[in-house]
Write a protein that holds these residues in place. Structure first.
Motif, PDB file in Angstrom:
ATOM      1  N   LEU A   3      -8.376 -11.011  16.348  1.00  0.00           N
ATOM      2  CA  LEU A   3      -9.302  -9.544  16.207  1.00  0.00           C
ATOM      3  C   LEU A   3      -8.264  -8.514  16.280  1.00  0.00           C
ATOM      4  N   ALA A   4      -8.576  -7.411  15.502  1.00  0.00           N
ATOM      5  CA  ALA A   4      -7.859  -6.350  15.370  1.00  0.00           C
ATOM      6  C   ALA A   4      -7.998  -5.318  16.431  1.00  0.00           C
ATOM      7  N   VAL A   5      -9.098  -5.528  17.040  1.00  0.00           N
ATOM      8  CA  VAL A   5      -9.644  -4.463  18.131  1.00  0.00           C
ATOM      9  C   VAL A   5      -9.920  -5.581  19.393  1.00  0.00           C
ATOM     10  N   PRO A   6      -9.836  -4.905  20.561  1.00  0.00           N
ATOM     11  CA  PRO A   6     -10.294  -5.832  21.592  1.00  0.00           C
ATOM     12  C   PRO A   6     -11.849  -6.292  21.466  1.00  0.00           C
ATOM     13  N   GLY A   7     -12.056  -7.182  22.021  1.00  0.00           N
ATOM     14  CA  GLY A   7     -13.368  -7.997  21.712  1.00  0.00           C
ATOM     15  C   GLY A   7     -14.618  -7.255  22.171  1.00  0.00           C
ATOM     16  N   ASP A   8     -14.558  -6.347  23.137  1.00  0.00           N
ATOM     17  CA  ASP A   8     -15.630  -5.536  23.552  1.00  0.00           C
ATOM     18  C   ASP A   8     -15.833  -4.381  22.914  1.00  0.00           C
ATOM     19  N   GLU A   9     -14.811  -4.210  21.910  1.00  0.00           N
ATOM     20  CA  GLU A   9     -14.965  -3.071  20.824  1.00  0.00           C
ATOM     21  C   GLU A   9     -15.714  -3.588  19.622  1.00  0.00           C
ATOM     22  N   VAL A  10     -15.911  -4.546  19.459  1.00  0.00           N
ATOM     23  CA  VAL A  10     -16.496  -5.286  18.137  1.00  0.00           C
ATOM     24  C   VAL A  10     -18.052  -4.630  18.120  1.00  0.00           C
ATOM     25  N   PRO A  11     -18.248  -3.774  17.421  1.00  0.00           N
ATOM     26  CA  PRO A  11     -19.767  -3.206  17.206  1.00  0.00           C
ATOM     27  C   PRO A  11     -20.806  -4.326  16.773  1.00  0.00           C
ATOM     28  N   MET A  12     -21.923  -4.238  17.884  1.00  0.00           N
ATOM     29  CA  MET A  12     -22.898  -5.452  17.549  1.00  0.00           C
ATOM     30  C   MET A  12     -24.015  -5.069  17.185  1.00  0.00           C
ATOM     31  N   ARG A  13     -24.730  -5.824  16.383  1.00  0.00           N
ATOM     32  CA  ARG A  13     -26.234  -5.335  15.907  1.00  0.00           C
ATOM     33  C   ARG A  13     -27.236  -5.941  16.943  1.00  0.00           C
ATOM     34  N   ASP A  14     -27.302  -4.997  17.909  1.00  0.00           N
ATOM     35  CA  ASP A  14     -28.223  -5.029  18.974  1.00  0.00           C
ATOM     36  C   ASP A  14     -29.701  -4.872  18.569  1.00  0.00           C
ATOM     37  N   ASP A  15     -29.682  -4.162  17.524  1.00  0.00           N
ATOM     38  CA  ASP A  15     -31.221  -3.781  17.231  1.00  0.00           C
ATOM     39  C   ASP A  15     -31.791  -4.591  15.733  1.00  0.00           C
ATOM     40  N   PHE A  16     -31.307  -5.873  15.843  1.00  0.00           N
ATOM     41  CA  PHE A  16     -31.618  -6.680  14.662  1.00  0.00           C
ATOM     42  C   PHE A  16     -32.155  -7.904  15.118  1.00  0.00           C
ATOM     43  N   VAL A  17     -33.142  -8.678  13.941  1.00  0.00           N
ATOM     44  CA  VAL A  17     -33.566  -9.892  14.307  1.00  0.00           C
ATOM     45  C   VAL A  17     -32.664 -10.858  14.754  1.00  0.00           C
ATOM     46  N   HIS A  18     -31.806 -10.992  13.753  1.00  0.00           N
ATOM     47  CA  HIS A  18     -30.762 -11.832  14.152  1.00  0.00           C
ATOM     48  C   HIS A  18     -29.437 -11.286  14.522  1.00  0.00           C
ATOM     49  N   TYR A  19     -28.868 -11.760  15.555  1.00  0.00           N
ATOM     50  CA  TYR A  19     -27.602 -11.102  16.414  1.00  0.00           C
ATOM     51  C   TYR A  19     -26.471 -11.329  15.590  1.00  0.00           C
ATOM     52  N   GLY A  20     -25.252 -10.566  15.547  1.00  0.00           N
ATOM     53  CA  GLY A  20     -24.273 -10.719  15.067  1.00  0.00           C
ATOM     54  C   GLY A  20     -23.302  -9.465  15.129  1.00  0.00           C
ATOM     55  N   PRO A  21     -22.131  -9.618  14.752  1.00  0.00           N
ATOM     56  CA  PRO A  21     -21.239  -8.370  14.586  1.00  0.00           C
ATOM     57  C   PRO A  21     -21.610  -7.520  13.355  1.00  0.00           C
ATOM     58  N   ARG A  22     -21.592  -6.026  13.644  1.00  0.00           N
ATOM     59  CA  ARG A  22     -21.868  -5.070  12.304  1.00  0.00           C
ATOM     60  C   ARG A  22     -20.643  -5.089  11.695  1.00  0.00           C
ATOM     61  N   SER A  23     -19.580  -5.141  12.243  1.00  0.00           N
ATOM     62  CA  SER A  23     -18.184  -5.554  11.299  1.00  0.00           C
ATOM     63  C   SER A  23     -17.192  -6.223  12.293  1.00  0.00           C
ATOM     64  N   LEU A  24     -16.515  -6.950  11.861  1.00  0.00           N
ATOM     65  CA  LEU A  24     -15.384  -7.788  12.463  1.00  0.00           C
ATOM     66  C   LEU A  24     -14.143  -7.541  12.006  1.00  0.00           C
ATOM     67  N   PRO A  25     -13.100  -6.499  12.735  1.00  0.00           N
ATOM     68  CA  PRO A  25     -11.926  -6.249  12.382  1.00  0.00           C
ATOM     69  C   PRO A  25     -11.003  -7.261  12.795  1.00  0.00           C
ATOM     70  N   VAL A  26     -10.297  -8.065  11.727  1.00  0.00           N
ATOM     71  CA  VAL A  26      -9.612  -8.911  11.996  1.00  0.00           C
ATOM     72  C   VAL A  26      -8.125  -8.642  11.407  1.00  0.00           C
ATOM     73  N   THR A  27      -7.012  -9.292  11.911  1.00  0.00           N
ATOM     74  CA  THR A  27      -5.810  -9.247  10.726  1.00  0.00           C
ATOM     75  C   THR A  27      -5.228 -10.533  11.114  1.00  0.00           C
ATOM     76  N   TRP A  28      -4.058 -10.600  10.400  1.00  0.00           N
ATOM     77  CA  TRP A  28      -3.108 -11.970  10.492  1.00  0.00           C
ATOM     78  C   TRP A  28      -1.717 -11.753   9.966  1.00  0.00           C
ATOM     79  N   ASP A  29      -0.769 -12.620  10.360  1.00  0.00           N
ATOM     80  CA  ASP A  29       0.310 -12.435   9.812  1.00  0.00           C
ATOM     81  C   ASP A  29       0.554 -12.670   8.405  1.00  0.00           C
ATOM     82  N   ASP A  30       1.346 -11.866   7.636  1.00  0.00           N
ATOM     83  CA  ASP A  30       1.380 -12.073   6.148  1.00  0.00           C
ATOM     84  C   ASP A  30       2.157 -13.593   5.756  1.00  0.00           C
TER      85      ASP A  30
END
Ligand code: HEM
Ligand code: SF4
Lengths: 68, 363
Positions: free
Chosen positions: B336-363
């Motif tokens: 994750l590129a941000v702390p887990g609790d800062e991942v924006p969630m789709r609280d107001d949707f029929v199906h739950y999931g992250p609105r966006s999931l900022p990730v990173t990795w080593d090149d």
């Protein structure tokens, strides 16, 4: 032991083919259950119990002792 | 309890009762009687459109469903695996190019299931993103009536352009098969196509994204999976159970006065199965709140139960398996590129999931 599968009530969810692919398949036409082996050996009873509990429509029945 | 609009409704949280309800002959899935358990302006008056079988009862339901199930059997979905693998890897190529550092939802999890379904039905790529936006709007509980109407007319506008063209010139795909089968008229073909599109798009995408997020937040489980790739099968089932993204559950309404689970339910009252609660029922599961990718006792209801049990479940399983495998294989340092609790969630949707999931990795 004898398995029966009722293709009328089957909703083609495929739990059976997922859990025991050697005993159950699904037809290409409407996905309903196809019995590959109606009399597997009794060692498969646990697997069959799992299939019966997971089949969403109760299409599959297992008679443990057909009273031959 | 009181449902939206003040009517009496019921909520089921026990696993055993959930299975009983979803196979009970006195309860209907027909659209005209369903009331949402939570407030939303999204509501559908009247019966389901022809072909939209998810909100109908047998025998109408099974007549439609049986026409397409041949495409969604365990064996058939395995045959789609190479197509799914190709799409997964193409999206991961894009991810590679976009980073290190990218929104996994945008580049990967949202695109894979919609591309797979479009390819199966034969929907042109140029239409996909617009359709995806419409499906998303219709799954957002905070969506206003004008927004919903715009999305519905966008969908039906597409269908009334697309379906007749294919009826004149059926291709070698799912829709082509339905057309050649000759059992469905234009309206029914449109309803069926809409049902498949809405069923497949955001469910599987959210599940893909939530699964990655969850595994990254449970490094011990991810390490276990990396060590023993054979665990992927049970891992997918456990993620389906643990996450149960269909937050609103499955609703039915009573066709008659009926005694159920010791309660008197009146004709017309709605009963909702709280699928996330059912899948963590302590009477059914040991340590229900614990994610254990080696768990073998599933029988979860994340994909429903009874005759409406998810039509696309084996396709979804294959997409999830192939997706997780390829992602963690090609991006071994994914984090994750941000702390887990800062991942924006789709609280107001029929199906739950992250609105966006900022990730990173080593090149
Ligand atoms: C992980 C992803 C998915 C989840 C969590 C999911 C969940 C569910 C659930 C809970 C139901 C039952 C609803 C009820 O009983 O009221 C359902 C039904 C359905 N799903 Fe899925 N689904 C997923 C993927 C898909 C895919 C890929 C398709 C593609 C075809 C699909 C198509 C459908 C359809 C058509 C129904 C209605 C079936 C019927 O009424 O007979 N779903 N799904
Ligand atoms: S699990 Fe039951 S409903 Fe599903 S295909 Fe097998 S027999 Fe049919």
């Amino acid at each position: 032991m004898r398995i029966t599968a009722d293709r009328e009530v089957c909703c083609s969810a495929g739990q059976c083919a997922l859990i025991a692919p050697d005993l159950f398949d699904q037809s290409d036409e409407d996905g309903s259950v196809v019995l590959l082996d109606a009399q597997p050996d009794t060692g498969r009873l646990d697997v069959l119990r799992e299939v019966v509990s997971r089949c969403p429509t109760g299409a599959i029945r297992v008679e443990e002792d057909p009273g031959v | 309890m009181s449902y939206h609009g003040g009517t009496t409704g019921w909520l089921i949280t026990r696993h055993a009762e959930a299975k009983e309800l979803l196979t009970h002959k006195s309860f209907s899935a027909r659209q005209e009687g369903i009331i949402s358990p939570v407030p939303t302006e999204l509501g559908y008056a009247g019966p389901a459109d022809p072909g939209a079988f998810a909100k109908t009862d047998d025998p109408i339901h099974s007549r439609y469903r049986k026409l397409v199930t041949g495409f969604f059997t365990v064996r058939r979905t395995r045959q789609f695996a190479p197509m799914i693998e190709r799409i997964v890897h193409e999206q991961l190529d894009d991810l590679e190019k976009a980073g290190p550092g990218a929104d996994l939802v945008e580049v990967f999890t949202e695109s894979v299931p919609s591309r797979v379904m479009c390819e199966m039905i034969g929907v042109p790529e140029s239409e996909r993103k617009t359709l995806q936006r419409h499906v998303e709007t219709l799954g957002r509980l905070s969506c206003t009536v004008p927004e919903a109407l715009a999305a519905v007319s966008g969908m039906s506008g597409f269908l009334s352009r697309f379906v007749p063209v294919r009826m004149d010139d059926p291709r070698d795909d799912l829709l082509g098969d339905l057309i050649r089968g000759g059992q469905l008229d234009e309206q029914e073909l449109m309803g069926m196509t809409a049902t498949l599109i809405t069923g497949a798009f955001d469910t599987t995408g959210n599940m893909l994204a939530m699964g990655v997020f969850t595994l990254l937040e449970h490094p011990d489980q991810l390490a276990k999976l990396r060590e023993d790739p054979e665990l992927m099968g049970t891992a997918v089932e456990e993620l389906l159970r643990f996450l149960t993204i269909s937050h609103l559950g499955a609703s039915r309404w009573a066709l008659e006065d009926v005694e159920f689970a010791g309660q008197s339910i009146k004709k017309g009252e709605v009963v909702t199965v709280a699928l996330p609660a059912v899948n963590r029922d302590p009477e059914r599961y040991d340590n229900p709140d614990q994610l254990d990718i080696g768990r073998t006792d599933h029988g979860h209801l994340a994909l429903g139960h009874g005759v409406h049990q998810c039509l696309g479940q084996h396709l979804a399983r294959t997409i999830l398996r192939v997706g997780y495998e390829a992602l963690f294989d090609r991006f071994p340092t994914l984090r994750l590129a941000v702390p887990g609790d800062e991942v924006p969630m789709r609280d107001d949707f029929v199906h739950y999931g992250p609105r966006s999931l900022p990730v990173t990795w080593d090149d």
